[in-house]
Design a protein around this motif. Structure first.
Motif, PDB file in Angstrom:
ATOM      1  N   ALA A   3       0.825  -1.203   0.000  1.00 32.09           N
ATOM      2  CA  ALA A   3       0.000   0.000   0.000  1.00 32.09           C
ATOM      3  C   ALA A   3       0.864   1.260   0.000  1.00 32.09           C
ATOM      4  CB  ALA A   3      -0.932   0.003   1.215  1.00 32.09           C
ATOM      5  N   THR A   4       1.960   1.235   0.751  1.00 35.10           N
ATOM      6  CA  THR A   4       2.862   2.386   0.799  1.00 35.10           C
ATOM      7  C   THR A   4       3.473   2.651  -0.570  1.00 35.10           C
ATOM      8  OG1 THR A   4       3.388   1.883   3.109  1.00 35.10           O
ATOM      9  CG2 THR A   4       4.885   3.362   1.949  1.00 35.10           C
ATOM     10  N   ILE A   5       3.942   1.586  -1.216  1.00 36.89           N
ATOM     11  CA  ILE A   5       4.523   1.738  -2.555  1.00 36.89           C
ATOM     12  C   ILE A   5       3.460   2.204  -3.547  1.00 36.89           C
ATOM     13  CG2 ILE A   5       5.576   0.481  -4.476  1.00 36.89           C
ATOM     14  CD1 ILE A   5       6.930  -1.316  -2.403  1.00 36.89           C
ATOM     15  N   LEU A   6       2.264   1.634  -3.455  1.00 40.60           N
ATOM     16  CA  LEU A   6       1.201   1.984  -4.396  1.00 40.60           C
ATOM     17  C   LEU A   6       0.775   3.447  -4.222  1.00 40.60           C
ATOM     18  CD1 LEU A   6      -0.372   0.506  -6.615  1.00 40.60           C
ATOM     19  CD2 LEU A   6      -2.213   0.143  -4.971  1.00 40.60           C
ATOM     20  N   ILE A   7       0.729   3.930  -2.976  1.00 42.65           N
ATOM     21  CA  ILE A   7       0.389   5.333  -2.741  1.00 42.65           C
ATOM     22  C   ILE A   7       1.434   6.249  -3.370  1.00 42.65           C
ATOM     23  CG2 ILE A   7       0.240   7.095  -0.933  1.00 42.65           C
ATOM     24  CD1 ILE A   7      -1.081   4.924   0.823  1.00 42.65           C
ATOM     25  N   ALA A   8       2.706   5.879  -3.243  1.00 37.34           N
ATOM     26  CA  ALA A   8       3.770   6.668  -3.871  1.00 37.34           C
ATOM     27  C   ALA A   8       3.635   6.644  -5.388  1.00 37.34           C
ATOM     28  CB  ALA A   8       5.132   6.131  -3.443  1.00 37.34           C
ATOM     29  N   VAL A   9       3.289   5.479  -5.952  1.00 44.15           N
ATOM     30  CA  VAL A   9       3.087   5.368  -7.397  1.00 44.15           C
ATOM     31  C   VAL A   9       1.895   6.215  -7.837  1.00 44.15           C
ATOM     32  CG1 VAL A   9       2.462   3.788  -9.254  1.00 44.15           C
ATOM     33  CG2 VAL A   9       4.160   3.090  -7.563  1.00 44.15           C
ATOM     34  N   PHE A  10       0.796   6.146  -7.106  1.00 41.73           N
ATOM     35  CA  PHE A  10      -0.381   6.967  -7.425  1.00 41.73           C
ATOM     36  C   PHE A  10      -0.014   8.454  -7.419  1.00 41.73           C
ATOM     37  CE2 PHE A  10      -3.983   3.891  -5.919  1.00 41.73           C
ATOM     38  CZ  PHE A  10      -3.655   3.044  -6.951  1.00 41.73           C
ATOM     39  N   GLY A  11       0.724   8.860  -6.382  1.00 40.14           N
ATOM     40  CA  GLY A  11       1.126  10.259  -6.295  1.00 40.14           C
ATOM     41  C   GLY A  11       2.000  10.681  -7.462  1.00 40.14           C
ATOM     42  N   ALA A  12       2.945   9.816  -7.852  1.00 43.19           N
ATOM     43  CA  ALA A  12       3.816  10.122  -8.986  1.00 43.19           C
ATOM     44  C   ALA A  12       3.006  10.239 -10.270  1.00 43.19           C
ATOM     45  CB  ALA A  12       4.881   9.034  -9.129  1.00 43.19           C
ATOM     46  N   ILE A  13       2.018   9.356 -10.452  1.00 38.60           N
ATOM     47  CA  ILE A  13       1.170   9.398 -11.654  1.00 38.60           C
ATOM     48  C   ILE A  13       0.425  10.727 -11.741  1.00 38.60           C
ATOM     49  CG2 ILE A  13      -0.889   8.412 -12.733  1.00 38.60           C
ATOM     50  CD1 ILE A  13       0.020   5.683 -11.707  1.00 38.60           C
ATOM     51  N   VAL A  14      -0.177  11.156 -10.637  1.00 41.15           N
ATOM     52  CA  VAL A  14      -0.955  12.393 -10.629  1.00 41.15           C
ATOM     53  C   VAL A  14      -0.053  13.608 -10.840  1.00 41.15           C
ATOM     54  CG1 VAL A  14      -2.383  13.906  -9.202  1.00 41.15           C
ATOM     55  CG2 VAL A  14      -2.800  11.451  -9.212  1.00 41.15           C
ATOM     56  N   LEU A  15       1.099  13.649 -10.162  1.00 39.54           N
ATOM     57  CA  LEU A  15       1.996  14.795 -10.276  1.00 39.54           C
ATOM     58  C   LEU A  15       2.592  14.905 -11.667  1.00 39.54           C
ATOM     59  CD1 LEU A  15       3.879  14.648  -6.848  1.00 39.54           C
ATOM     60  CD2 LEU A  15       2.209  16.359  -7.586  1.00 39.54           C
TER      61      LEU A  15
END
Length: 480
Positions: free
Chosen positions: A418-430
């Motif tokens: 979940a921690t890695i996925l949240i970072a990936v989601f954030g990178a996608i949006v940014l």
């Protein structure tokens, strides 16, 4: 010949009545709620905190620092609970949690606040994971489903209430109240632990704590989070700092794998993961819960940036996801033990969840509020059928003496993913927002969330595959 009396730790625990079991369950629900709430409570309060400290670039670390520390310590708590008992473990976790809350509430700058969140996470990891271990102590696998829905409801409700509660506190009171309120809650949790958990069966075993393994996974996680959060935003993806961070994450990650294979008692017990059904249960749990945790954080942001809602209203609009998930998990937890083919309902449910997330991606740019509520309700109904299956399957395939480590392994895997996925989601949006410049920020924000929803659907699909491959072994009716 005189019969030998088994050692104290080997004496089978006396069966508990339903009332006694419920008292123990109630004793650990508050710690579970507290630890889960802090996964998302800062989501809506981050802009206010950044404005007060004059630092918006490091705001994501207030979420990821907690999650990384929470993840790394979870497996150690499982071992501690197997060595010293569940009550002692909860008392340690509550103490660290309150100390971290105090540091955060008094933080004079962003750096100290981030350090406080690390300490906060070290306590929170024990609050959430020990509760599931206690459930395994008091109920055999066949009866566990009817108690699991209480934990599922507490976990998801805390995660969903977090953004709305944090936003309201930051808007009408002060963001530090988010941490001050943890002190009286922590004291109540300590009191409940000392009283209601007295009848808890004891299954202590000698273990060694793998602090080196915890350090390695924290270091690898931090390097990976830094690379994902700065890549494409502060530095190009191929720049030396980003490549160095990825290299560090890879090298230390390999070191962590080597440690798992060579340590006398590694952070993640490979003996537990050697069981095929345990691996599949852990896989289904991680790839299923990861998107749910991510959606609880990013859906309020989506509603603010794309739909145009206010922070408090956006947080409240996501509550339906938790409500439907809780109801679905509760009903499923009651039905599963009565069915021979208990995988059918979770398989159908995960198909519904995948289809709903794909609809969310398809309609992301012009979704009305009532359509949004219907879609997230279907996600909750569909996904809610899976967690009781994953938990029951894990507990059906491990002995009671390794149960603490097994549950901690499942929690560790879920939190890490979940921690890695949240970072990936954030990178996608940014990255999507930055690609179009200021004039096209709204359009590219929507496009970024579309990609996030597709990624969530892909993760759900992997969880579904794990459920399909899981063997439907008869559920045990007693501890082994």
């Amino acid at each position: 010949m005189e019969a030998q009396i088994p050692p104290k730790s080997e004496v089978p625990p006396k069966s508990m009545t339903h009332r006694e079991t419920m008292l123990v369950v109630l004793g650990v629900l508050l710690p579970v709620f507290m630890g889960s709430l802090d996964n998302t409570i800062l989501a809506s309060a981050l802009p206010t905190i950044g404005k007060e400290f004059g630092d918006v670039h490091n705001l994501p670390w207030l979420v990821t620092a907690y999650l990384i520390a929470n993840t790394a310590i979870t497996a150690l708590y499982g071992k501690i609970s197997d060595i010293h008992g569940r009550r002692v473990t909860l008392l340690i976790a509550c103490s660290l949690y309150m100390l971290g809350s105090l540091v955060c509430a008094l933080a004079p700058n962003m750096f100290v606040l981030i350090l406080g969140r690390v300490l906060h996470g070290l306590g929170g990891g024990g609050l959430t994971s020990t509760g599931m271990v206690v459930l395994g102590d008091i109920a055999p696998p066949k009866d566990r489903g009817k108690y699991y829905d209480y934990f599922s409801a507490t976990y998801t409700t805390a995660g969903a209430c977090g953004p709305a509660l944090g936003g309201a506190i930051a808007e009408y009171l002060h963001w530090s109240v988010i941490f001050w309120m943890n002190i009286p809650l922590g004291l109540i949790a300590v009191l409940l632990t000392l009283t209601l958990l007295r009848r808890l069966p004891r299954h202590e075993r000698p273990h060694k704590l793998d602090f080196l393994g915890a350090f390695l996974i924290m270091t690898a996680s931090v390097a990976l989070m830094l690379a994902l959060s700065m890549g494409g935003v502060r530095h190009p993806w191929t720049s030396p700092p980003i490549l160095a961070l990825f290299a560090l994450a890879l090298i230390v990650g390999i070191g962590f794998v080597v440690r798992l294979r060579t340590a006398p008692e590694p952070l993640i017990p490979l003996s537990i993961l050697s069981d095929r059904e345990v691996r599949l249960a852990v896989m289904a749990n991680a790839f299923g819960w990861g998107p749910i945790v991510g959606l609880h954080i990013f859906l309020p942001i989506y509603l603010q940036n794309v739909v145009g809602m206010a922070p408090a209203s956006a947080g409240l609009s996501v509550l339906l996801l938790a409500v439907t998930l809780n109801i679905s998990a509760g009903v499923t937890g009651t039905i599963l033990p009565k069915r021979v083919h208990y995988k059918t309902i979770p398989i159908v449910g995960m198909l519904v969840a995948i289809a709903s997330v794909l609809v969310l991606a398809w309609r992301a740019e012009n979704l009305t509020l009532w359509q949004f509520e219907i879609v997230i309700a279907m996600i909750g109904i569909g996904f809610g059928t899976m967690p009781p299956l994953a938990a029951t399957a894990l507990q059906n395939n491990v002995s009671i003496h390794t149960f603490g480590s097994a549950v901690a392994t499942m929690q560790f895997s879920r939190n890490l993913y979940a921690t890695i996925l949240i970072a990936v989601f954030g990178a996608i949006v940014l990255v999507a927002a930055g690609a179009g410049g200021a004039a096209a920020a709204a359009h590219y924000s929507a496009e970024g969330f579309v990609r996030v929803f597709f990624a969530a659907a892909g993760s759900f699909a992997i969880a579904l595959l794990a459920v399909v491959l899981l063997k439907e072994k008869p559920l045990q009716t007693a501890h082994v």
